[in-house]
Design an enzyme around this catalytic site. Structure first.
Site, short mmCIF file in Angstrom:
data_model
loop_
_atom_site.label_atom_id
_atom_site.label_comp_id
_atom_site.label_asym_id
_atom_site.label_seq_id
_atom_site.Cartn_x
_atom_site.Cartn_y
_atom_site.Cartn_z
N GLY A 10 0.95 -1.13 -0.27
CA GLY A 10 0.11 0.11 0.00
C GLY A 10 0.98 1.32 0.05
O GLY A 10 1.89 1.22 0.76
N ARG A 39 0.88 -5.14 -5.84
CA ARG A 39 1.13 -6.12 -5.16
C ARG A 39 1.26 -7.49 -6.13
O ARG A 39 0.56 -7.45 -7.23
CB ARG A 39 -0.21 -6.49 -4.09
CG ARG A 39 -0.55 -5.19 -2.90
CD ARG A 39 -1.34 -5.71 -2.08
NE ARG A 39 -1.46 -4.72 -0.98
CZ ARG A 39 -2.27 -3.66 -0.73
NH1 ARG A 39 -3.08 -3.54 -1.54
NH2 ARG A 39 -2.16 -2.94 0.24
N ASP A 89 5.72 -5.11 6.16
CA ASP A 89 6.32 -6.36 6.37
C ASP A 89 6.10 -7.18 5.38
O ASP A 89 7.06 -8.09 5.39
CB ASP A 89 5.82 -6.85 7.74
CG ASP A 89 4.43 -7.01 7.96
OD1 ASP A 89 3.67 -6.31 6.97
OD2 ASP A 89 4.15 -7.46 8.75
N THR A 111 4.09 2.39 5.78
CA THR A 111 2.74 2.08 5.79
C THR A 111 2.10 2.97 6.85
O THR A 111 2.63 3.01 7.86
CB THR A 111 2.55 0.55 6.31
OG1 THR A 111 1.04 0.22 6.62
CG2 THR A 111 3.41 0.18 7.51
N ASP A 148 -0.53 2.15 8.39
CA ASP A 148 -1.05 1.42 9.63
C ASP A 148 0.03 1.49 10.77
O ASP A 148 -0.41 1.14 12.03
CB ASP A 148 -1.02 -0.15 9.08
CG ASP A 148 -2.09 -0.15 8.01
OD1 ASP A 148 -2.64 0.82 7.83
OD2 ASP A 148 -1.97 -1.17 7.10
N ASP A 177 2.16 -0.76 11.82
CA ASP A 177 2.11 -1.87 12.49
C ASP A 177 3.34 -2.74 12.20
O ASP A 177 3.21 -3.82 12.59
CB ASP A 177 0.72 -2.78 12.19
CG ASP A 177 0.93 -2.83 10.39
OD1 ASP A 177 1.81 -2.27 9.61
OD2 ASP A 177 0.04 -3.75 9.91
N ARG A 211 -5.88 -1.76 8.69
CA ARG A 211 -5.93 -3.11 8.55
C ARG A 211 -6.32 -3.79 10.05
O ARG A 211 -7.55 -3.66 10.63
CB ARG A 211 -4.61 -3.74 8.19
CG ARG A 211 -4.95 -4.78 7.20
CD ARG A 211 -3.50 -5.27 6.67
NE ARG A 211 -2.82 -4.57 5.88
CZ ARG A 211 -3.41 -4.87 4.32
NH1 ARG A 211 -4.08 -5.59 3.98
NH2 ARG A 211 -2.96 -3.90 3.31
P1 ADP Z 1 2.78 -4.55 2.70
O1 ADP Z 1 4.26 -4.59 2.24
O2 ADP Z 1 2.38 -3.32 2.60
O3 ADP Z 1 2.81 -5.21 3.95
P2 ADP Z 1 1.78 -6.63 1.14
O4 ADP Z 1 1.59 -7.58 2.36
O5 ADP Z 1 0.69 -6.84 0.46
O6 ADP Z 1 2.12 -5.35 1.50
O7 ADP Z 1 3.26 -7.32 0.43
C1 ADP Z 1 3.52 -6.49 -0.77
C2 ADP Z 1 4.34 -7.47 -1.70
O8 ADP Z 1 5.13 -8.27 -1.03
C3 ADP Z 1 3.43 -8.82 -2.07
O9 ADP Z 1 2.28 -8.15 -3.13
C4 ADP Z 1 4.25 -9.68 -2.61
O10 ADP Z 1 4.57 -9.45 -3.95
C5 ADP Z 1 5.36 -9.61 -1.55
N1 ADP Z 1 5.30 -10.47 -0.57
C6 ADP Z 1 4.62 -10.47 0.45
N2 ADP Z 1 4.70 -11.42 1.37
C7 ADP Z 1 5.66 -12.37 0.48
C8 ADP Z 1 6.26 -13.50 0.99
N3 ADP Z 1 5.94 -14.28 2.03
N4 ADP Z 1 7.03 -14.11 0.01
C9 ADP Z 1 7.48 -13.55 -1.02
N5 ADP Z 1 6.79 -12.20 -1.37
C10 ADP Z 1 6.00 -11.66 -0.65
O1 F6P Z 2 -2.26 -1.19 4.76
C1 F6P Z 2 -2.60 0.12 4.43
C2 F6P Z 2 -4.14 0.00 4.02
O2 F6P Z 2 -4.59 1.33 3.54
C3 F6P Z 2 -4.93 -0.39 5.25
O3 F6P Z 2 -5.19 0.37 6.27
C4 F6P Z 2 -6.16 -0.89 4.73
O4 F6P Z 2 -6.90 -1.85 5.11
C5 F6P Z 2 -5.72 -1.29 3.25
O5 F6P Z 2 -4.49 -0.73 2.97
C6 F6P Z 2 -6.51 -1.03 2.09
O6 F6P Z 2 -5.86 -1.70 1.03
P1 F6P Z 2 -6.73 -1.50 -0.61
O7 F6P Z 2 -5.73 -0.12 -0.83
O8 F6P Z 2 -5.96 -2.52 -1.32
O9 F6P Z 2 -7.91 -1.21 -0.60
#
Ligand code: ADP
Ligand code: F6P
Length: 321
Positions: free
Chosen positions: A11, A72, A103, A126, A128, A130, A172
């Site tokens: 995000g 993503r 994360d 982020t 959030d 978190d 989230r």
């Molecule tokens: P954020 O970084 O905000 O927590 P996401 O959880 O959507 O957002 O993760 C972003 C991208 O990082 C995912 O779309 C994916 O490509 C990659 N990713 C997340 N978790 C994993 C994982 N366990 N192994 C490999 N790539 C990952």
């Molecule tokens: O992680 C950031 C965040 O804005 C959260 O607070 C929310 O739940 C989520 O992303 C929304 O995701 P999307 O942009 O995919 O609707």
């Protein structure tokens, strides 16, 4: 190190641009070539890689979102996807990678290090807030200010019409945005996923306030704690008060970053480049802890759940009477 890459992933968060700018300009200052990778890991897999110059990050420190775009990528969660990503890094001669994201993005970065030995540095970003291991993530401060601004506006109309407002905020599964914005906005109740709550108690508090002559109220609910719309219905039914619900939504993700976020991003971006220059022996993240900028193993970010400061929560309750 002669050449590094930078990407934004997950995000978006206000201040990501300031971090990209810092990475690019700090690297160029030291004579290191920098490549910007568009659309996060998806762009890395699809070879959307371009060389950055001093000018390519001009006029972006004040802009929300990310000029590198973000995405993503499900494909990056597969070994084949990461292999393609690694081959593209290799073809460009990119020796180190700065990943600006949450994360989830850090988990992906760690895999690049473990599977292919790519030197990776994570910069927490982020709204959030978190991410375990850092007190602040880029974007959180701006979002809290956006929410407080919205609460101020809602309070004007809540006062005039003597209504109870429920404001649902993002986060989230975490309640950091709700808690800080709730305190700063003087919310009468703050509902977050980390702390169990009783609708009965919230309604009793509202009724008592009414009896004392306080005829308008604002309740903040974090999205992870439940639905604002449902809460509004229950409160209306139990108290009989005129109730309205506002879901702030993606407005919380945009906007010009606060000075705090710009400084956090600039310092973290510069530190990430220094970490790569000085040579890291594992994947690392930059963290801001107790007022200091520090490096930690990347896996720190997903080795625990960041806790709410209970003192904050208690204080909010005392002050909102
Ligand atoms: P954020 O970084 O905000 O927590 P996401 O959880 O959507 O957002 O993760 C972003 C991208 O990082 C995912 O779309 C994916 O490509 C990659 N990713 C997340 N978790 C994993 C994982 N366990 N192994 C490999 N790539 C990952
Ligand atoms: O992680 C950031 C965040 O804005 C959260 O607070 C929310 O739940 C989520 O992303 C929304 O995701 P999307 O942009 O995919 O609707």
């Amino acid at each position: 190190m002669n050449s590094i890459g930078v990407l934004t992933s997950g995000g978006d968060a206000p201040g990501m641009n300031a971090a990209v700018r810092a990475v690019v300009r700090k690297a160029l200052f030291h004579g290191i070539k920098v490549y910007g990778i568009e659309r996060g890991y998806a762009g890395l897999i699809n070879n959307e890689i371009k060389e950055m110059s001093l000018g390519s990050v001009g006029d972006i420190i004040q802009r929300g979102g990310t000029v590198l775009k973000t995405a993503r990528s499900l494909e990056f969660k597969t070994y084949e996807g990461r292999l393609r990503a690694f081959q593209n890094l290799k073809n460009h001669g990119i020796e180190g990678l700065v990943v600006i994201g949450g994360d989830g993005s850090f988990q992906g970065a760690l895999k690049l290090y473990e599977e292919f030995g790519v030197k990776v540095v994570g910069i927490p970003a982020t709204i959030d807030n978190d991410i375990y291991g850092t007190d602040y993530s880029i974007g959180f401060d701006t979002t809290v200010n956006t929410v407080v601004d919205a609460i101020n506006k809602i309070r004007d109309t809540a006062f005039s019409h003597e209504r109870t407002f429920i404001v649902e905020v993002m986060g989230r599964n975490a309640g950091f945005i709700a808690l800080e914005a709730g305190i700063a906005g003087g919310a009468e109740s703050i509902i977050i996923p980390e702390i169990p709550y009783s609708i009965e108690e919230i309604c009793q508090k509202l009724i008592k306030s009414h009896q004392r002559g306080k005829l308008h109220s604002i309740i903040i609910i974090a999205e992870g704690a439940g639905s604002g719309i449902k809460l509004g219905e229950v409160i209306k039914e139990k108290t009989g008060f005129e109730t309205r619900v506002t879901i702030l939504g993606h407005i919380q993700r945009g906007g010009s970053p606060s000075a705090f976020d710009r400084i956090l991003a600039s310092r973290m971006g510069a530190m990430a480049v220094d970490a790569l220059r000085e040579g890291i022996s594992q994947g690392v993240m930059v963290a801001f802890e107790k007022g200091e900028y520090v490096l930690k193993p990347l896996e720190t970010a997903f080795s625990g759940k960041k806790q709410i400061d209970l003192e904050y929560y208690r204080l909010a309750d005392i002050l909102s009477i």
